[in-house]
Design a protein around this motif. Structure first.
Motif, PDB file in Angstrom:
ATOM      1  N   HIS A  69       0.916  -0.896   0.325  1.00 23.05           N
ATOM      2  CA  HIS A  69      -0.069  -0.133  -0.223  1.00 23.05           C
ATOM      3  C   HIS A  69       1.222   1.419   0.167  1.00 23.05           C
ATOM      4  O   HIS A  69       0.481   2.894   0.427  1.00 23.05           O
ATOM      5  N   ILE A  70       2.207   1.287  -0.151  1.00 20.97           N
ATOM      6  CA  ILE A  70       2.816   2.616  -0.175  1.00 20.97           C
ATOM      7  C   ILE A  70       2.865   2.817  -1.701  1.00 20.97           C
ATOM      8  O   ILE A  70       3.648   1.854  -2.805  1.00 20.97           O
ATOM      9  N   PRO A  71       2.116   3.732  -2.470  1.00 22.94           N
ATOM     10  CA  PRO A  71       2.253   4.473  -3.136  1.00 22.94           C
ATOM     11  C   PRO A  71       3.560   5.234  -4.246  1.00 22.94           C
ATOM     12  O   PRO A  71       4.625   5.337  -3.793  1.00 22.94           O
ATOM     13  N   SER A  72       4.069   4.277  -5.200  1.00 25.43           N
ATOM     14  CA  SER A  72       5.314   4.954  -5.716  1.00 25.43           C
ATOM     15  C   SER A  72       5.323   6.149  -6.594  1.00 25.43           C
ATOM     16  O   SER A  72       4.002   7.049  -6.264  1.00 25.43           O
ATOM     17  N   LEU A  73       5.571   6.507  -6.733  1.00 21.09           N
ATOM     18  CA  LEU A  73       5.622   8.308  -7.517  1.00 21.09           C
ATOM     19  C   LEU A  73       5.100   8.066  -8.723  1.00 21.09           C
ATOM     20  O   LEU A  73       4.227   9.244  -8.954  1.00 21.09           O
ATOM     21  N   ALA A  74       4.984   7.321  -9.801  1.00 20.89           N
ATOM     22  CA  ALA A  74       3.598   6.687 -10.739  1.00 20.89           C
ATOM     23  C   ALA A  74       2.763   6.780 -10.131  1.00 20.89           C
ATOM     24  O   ALA A  74       2.047   7.851 -10.629  1.00 20.89           O
ATOM     25  N   ASN A  75       1.987   6.136  -9.077  1.00 25.43           N
ATOM     26  CA  ASN A  75       1.098   6.261  -8.204  1.00 25.43           C
ATOM     27  C   ASN A  75       0.915   7.376  -8.122  1.00 25.43           C
ATOM     28  O   ASN A  75      -0.559   7.958  -7.946  1.00 25.43           O
ATOM     29  N   ALA A  76       1.613   7.692  -7.565  1.00 25.29           N
ATOM     30  CA  ALA A  76       0.782   9.432  -6.631  1.00 25.29           C
ATOM     31  C   ALA A  76       0.391  10.580  -7.523  1.00 25.29           C
ATOM     32  O   ALA A  76       0.130  10.989  -7.757  1.00 25.29           O
ATOM     33  N   ARG A  77       1.745  10.539  -9.328  1.00 25.98           N
ATOM     34  CA  ARG A  77       0.998  10.750 -10.106  1.00 25.98           C
ATOM     35  C   ARG A  77      -0.393  10.839 -10.318  1.00 25.98           C
ATOM     36  O   ARG A  77      -0.955  11.656 -10.992  1.00 25.98           O
ATOM     37  N   VAL A  78      -0.468   8.959 -10.561  1.00 25.87           N
ATOM     38  CA  VAL A  78      -2.003   9.471 -10.859  1.00 25.87           C
ATOM     39  C   VAL A  78      -2.722   9.735  -9.692  1.00 25.87           C
ATOM     40  O   VAL A  78      -3.877  10.458 -11.094  1.00 25.87           O
ATOM     41  N   ILE A  79      -2.851  10.073  -9.019  1.00 29.25           N
ATOM     42  CA  ILE A  79      -3.910  10.325  -7.074  1.00 29.25           C
ATOM     43  C   ILE A  79      -3.555  11.885  -8.107  1.00 29.25           C
ATOM     44  O   ILE A  79      -4.872  12.030  -8.127  1.00 29.25           O
ATOM     45  N   HIS A  80      -2.647  12.381  -8.202  1.00 30.18           N
ATOM     46  CA  HIS A  80      -2.531  13.649  -8.088  1.00 30.18           C
ATOM     47  C   HIS A  80      -4.137  14.470  -9.656  1.00 30.18           C
ATOM     48  O   HIS A  80      -4.071  15.137  -9.626  1.00 30.18           O
ATOM     49  N   LEU A  81      -3.011  13.463 -10.587  1.00 33.74           N
ATOM     50  CA  LEU A  81      -4.071  13.952 -12.133  1.00 33.74           C
ATOM     51  C   LEU A  81      -5.763  14.029 -11.994  1.00 33.74           C
ATOM     52  O   LEU A  81      -6.341  14.371 -11.546  1.00 33.74           O
ATOM     53  N   ALA A  82      -5.620  12.372 -11.150  1.00 31.46           N
ATOM     54  CA  ALA A  82      -7.487  12.072 -10.735  1.00 31.46           C
ATOM     55  C   ALA A  82      -8.098  13.317  -9.610  1.00 31.46           C
ATOM     56  O   ALA A  82      -9.263  13.935 -10.328  1.00 31.46           O
ATOM     57  N   GLU A  83      -7.376  13.753  -9.013  1.00 26.88           N
ATOM     58  CA  GLU A  83      -7.928  15.214  -7.748  1.00 26.88           C
ATOM     59  C   GLU A  83      -7.692  16.363  -9.005  1.00 26.88           C
ATOM     60  O   GLU A  83      -8.875  17.404  -8.463  1.00 26.88           O
ATOM     61  N   GLN A  84      -7.068  16.587  -9.551  1.00 29.39           N
ATOM     62  CA  GLN A  84      -7.215  17.929 -10.247  1.00 29.39           C
ATOM     63  C   GLN A  84      -8.088  17.807 -11.324  1.00 29.39           C
ATOM     64  O   GLN A  84      -8.674  18.818 -11.553  1.00 29.39           O
ATOM     65  N   TYR A  85      -7.946  16.772 -12.288  1.00 27.25           N
ATOM     66  CA  TYR A  85      -9.338  16.044 -12.803  1.00 27.25           C
ATOM     67  C   TYR A  85     -10.838  16.702 -12.312  1.00 27.25           C
ATOM     68  O   TYR A  85     -11.860  17.113 -13.158  1.00 27.25           O
ATOM     69  N   PHE A  86     -10.933  15.740 -11.322  1.00 33.21           N
ATOM     70  CA  PHE A  86     -12.787  15.606  -9.943  1.00 33.21           C
ATOM     71  C   PHE A  86     -12.773  16.171  -8.903  1.00 33.21           C
ATOM     72  O   PHE A  86     -13.614  16.088  -8.199  1.00 33.21           O
ATOM     73  N   ILE A  87     -11.491  16.702  -9.308  1.00 32.39           N
ATOM     74  CA  ILE A  87     -11.708  17.653  -7.366  1.00 32.39           C
ATOM     75  C   ILE A  87     -11.669  17.336  -6.102  1.00 32.39           C
ATOM     76  O   ILE A  87     -10.347  17.384  -5.406  1.00 32.39           O
ATOM     77  N   SER A  88     -12.289  15.783  -6.190  1.00 31.11           N
ATOM     78  CA  SER A  88     -12.564  15.404  -4.206  1.00 31.11           C
ATOM     79  C   SER A  88     -12.494  14.276  -4.638  1.00 31.11           C
ATOM     80  O   SER A  88     -13.626  13.515  -5.452  1.00 31.11           O
ATOM     81  N   ILE A  89     -11.190  13.458  -4.197  1.00 28.81           N
ATOM     82  CA  ILE A  89     -11.487  11.908  -4.667  1.00 28.81           C
ATOM     83  C   ILE A  89     -11.098  11.341  -2.748  1.00 28.81           C
ATOM     84  O   ILE A  89     -10.981  11.605  -2.155  1.00 28.81           O
ATOM     85  N   SER A  90     -12.378  10.785  -2.917  1.00 26.89           N
ATOM     86  CA  SER A  90     -12.128  10.532  -1.323  1.00 26.89           C
ATOM     87  C   SER A  90     -10.459   9.479  -1.157  1.00 26.89           C
ATOM     88  O   SER A  90     -10.162   8.503  -1.871  1.00 26.89           O
TER      89      SER A  90
END
Length: 237
Positions: A131-152
């Motif tokens: 469950h440790i997010p890699s750099l790539a995974n963290a980039r994906v999560i950041h992109l999702a937050e940019q696109y969809f504002i709020s991610i649980s």
């Protein structure tokens, strides 16, 4: 500095000290760069380099750096010279690296809810790094937050797991499709689940799946019959 130990401890620390996704992406990037310098106390890196590696804008980079400084996870010295890169240093969780106060504060906060040793052992029994997010995974999560504002938090864990399975390129493609179609995060997650169920592992396989779907539509709805709107929660066609 023990790289893996720092990653594990950072993940545990985030449980009681949440950070914005941009700050998490920046921390992973700075750790990777510091690792390449063989863990020098201070290392220099240009803003342009960090923007390219993190996908953050200049404003987002400044905000993420400020968040990490305020959280006590990095130190930063701005250069007095124009166009001269600043110097960073990572604040280690390891008391042997001279940051006893920071580590004790982290330990006290974590142990207030649950003993740290028990928490770490429980998660290591499941999977030491799952469950440790890699750099790539963290980039994906950041992109999702940019696109969809709020991610649980639940959705972040789902993205992290799917990114481990499918890779950053496919997850990014799904997020881009949902954004282009003016759909929400649920739509993107439906696409990701669909690709996962089909065992799709590359963009080439995505294109082939798209072609098969178009062929299906032509065969079933080519006579002018109205095709129902795609529901990403279904298993697909």
């Amino acid at each position: 500095m023990n790289y893996l130990k720092e990653l594990n401890t950072f993940h545990e620390w985030l449980d009681t000290n949440p950070l914005p996704s941009g700050a998490i992406v920046l921390w992973y990037t700075l750790m990777a760069l510091n690792n390449k310098t063989n863990w020098q106390g201070e290392f220099t890196v240009a803003n342009g380099t960090l923007q390219a590696k993190t996908g953050l804008s200049r404003q987002q980079l400044h905000r993420a750096r400020t968040d990490l400084i305020n959280a006590g996870r990095i130190k930063y010295k701005k250069s007095n010279r124009v166009n001269q890169a600043g110097k960073y240093s990572i604040v280690s969780f390891d008391t042997r690296d001279g940051h006893k106060a920071d580590t004790e504060e982290y330990t006290n906060r974590t142990q207030s809810g649950q003993e740290l040793s028990t928490l770490v052992k429980h998660k290591q029994d499941i999977n030491k790094t799952k469950h440790i997010p890699s750099l790539a995974n963290a980039r994906v999560i950041h992109l999702a937050e940019q696109y969809f504002i709020s991610i649980s938090e639940r959705d972040k864990y789902l993205l992290n797991d799917f990114c481990d399975e499918l890779g950053e390129e496919l997850i990014t493609e799904a997020l881009n499709r949902a954004k282009t179609e003016l759909k929400g995060f649920k739509y993107a997650l439906g696409i990701i689940r669909n690709w996962s169920q089909k065992g799709i592992q590359s963009i080439d396989e995505v294109r082939k799946d798209d072609e098969n779907f178009e062929f299906y539509k032509q065969r079933k709805y080519g006579n002018g019959q109205h095709m129902p709107e795609y529901d990403p929660d279904l298993d697909g066609f």
